[in-house]
Design a protein around this motif. Sequence first.
Motif: not given
Lengths: 248, 233
Positions: A162-167, A233-234, A236-237, B130-131, B133-135
């Motif tokens: 879900s949190s994979s970023d593509i850039r 990364s958690t 802030h969660l 996400w890039a 740093g969103a959790e």
Amino acid sequence: MSKRWPLTLTLISIISGILLVSIILTNQAARSEAADSSNADLIEIINRLEEETLALEEMIDEKRDRIDEIREQQVEKGTLATLQSELEWLRRRTGLTQVTGPGITVVLDDNEELAAAAKANAPLTFDPNSYIIHDKDLLYLVNDLRLGGAEAISINNQRIISSSDIRCVGTVILVNSMRLAPPYEIRAIGDPEKLTKQVLNGQTFPWLKDRSFPVEIIEEESIQIPTYKGGFSTAHLQVMKGETEPDD
Amino acid sequence: MTRSKGWYISLTLVFVVLGFLLSTQFQTQQKILTALDAQKKEDLITVWKNLDDKNRALQQEMEDLDAAYRQLLAQSQEETSAVKTISDDINRLKLVSGVTPVTGPGITVTITGDAPLMFLDLIDLVNELWATGAEAISINEHRITEHTTIAEESDAFSYYITINGDKLLYPVVVKAIGDPHTLEKGLTFTGGLIDIWKTQFNIHPEVLQRETVNIPAARYFPIWVHAQIPAAQ
């Protein structure tokens, strides 16, 4: 009357005699054995052994009780199995397991042939960006695959979660912050037909195909998609209290 | 008669004494016979050997029990630590998997209905978040997961964006949990996503840092039909 007296007395004397002899014999026997010093040693050993045996029996009893206690506690900890199956489910949901199944492989490559030709023909207007695969191409293709019901996706063996970023940074594409190089092999597990249909009608594939990029879709009976190797990364969660969790 | 009466008494007394003596002697003899002192050497040796055997067996039993006890104890401690490790893992994965609602600091991006927003813009925005740093991310109360789809559809009247197949209504509110400052800067820097939206697409979202952002749990998780976990993992 008086004739019976001697008889009675005789009987009494005989019994007394037997009694006396028996007492003497018994005492003598006891004394003669006790006098034997090795017998005394044996008796001491036996007495000690008897004490030890009693103590051991008590210890064994106690140990058995303790073992029973631990066993009872372990029964209560049947939760371990429940927790393990919950973790297994979560690992599945978060890309932390290898996955295999039918699906498709989409291969996207830079258009080097056309780029070389264009550079030779019109060096002044040549824009190399028009001939390479961009991060957005991959990003929109992933969405297309999700629309096609993909159950798991990877790009060049980087699991897409879900949190994979593509850039891109410069001309390098990063997925899960790992540098990837063309050709890009995008794998998706799901119904190969549905996936192919969605990709053919999607954002990326037709666009690249129209521009003569070397792209292809391969339907496969079985593909492997690796586990996600990055972190989560958690910092802030927090779990929001007071709300029920959804059913699966 | 008085003389013979005296005899009776004496005789009775003698018999009483004799009976007493007899029973005493019998008891003593019994005691002596069962006491170790009274045993023959061979018998004593037999007793000793029997006791010794029993003692050995008990010691063996004790050793076995001890080993079993130590093993159980280690196992139980292992289980306790396993339960803790697994619970920690579960709690961490629960946060990121979308199975539970989450809360934390972050930002909101609000896009109003007059903006010419395309579904690809939303895909870009989610990817950018996400890039940066969103959790955790949601769009109009749809938690973004591995399976979230964003698409466009049109009916007789209009073009609209769908998320997980649901029509997206305006205003579109995108929430993200993470460091609010980093998240905001990641979107709004010159040449960044929002900058491009403003200058090229005439989309002017409102980006706000928030102390608390609440993001719901995902509404459903698709069941795997095709994917399997290989047995040998």
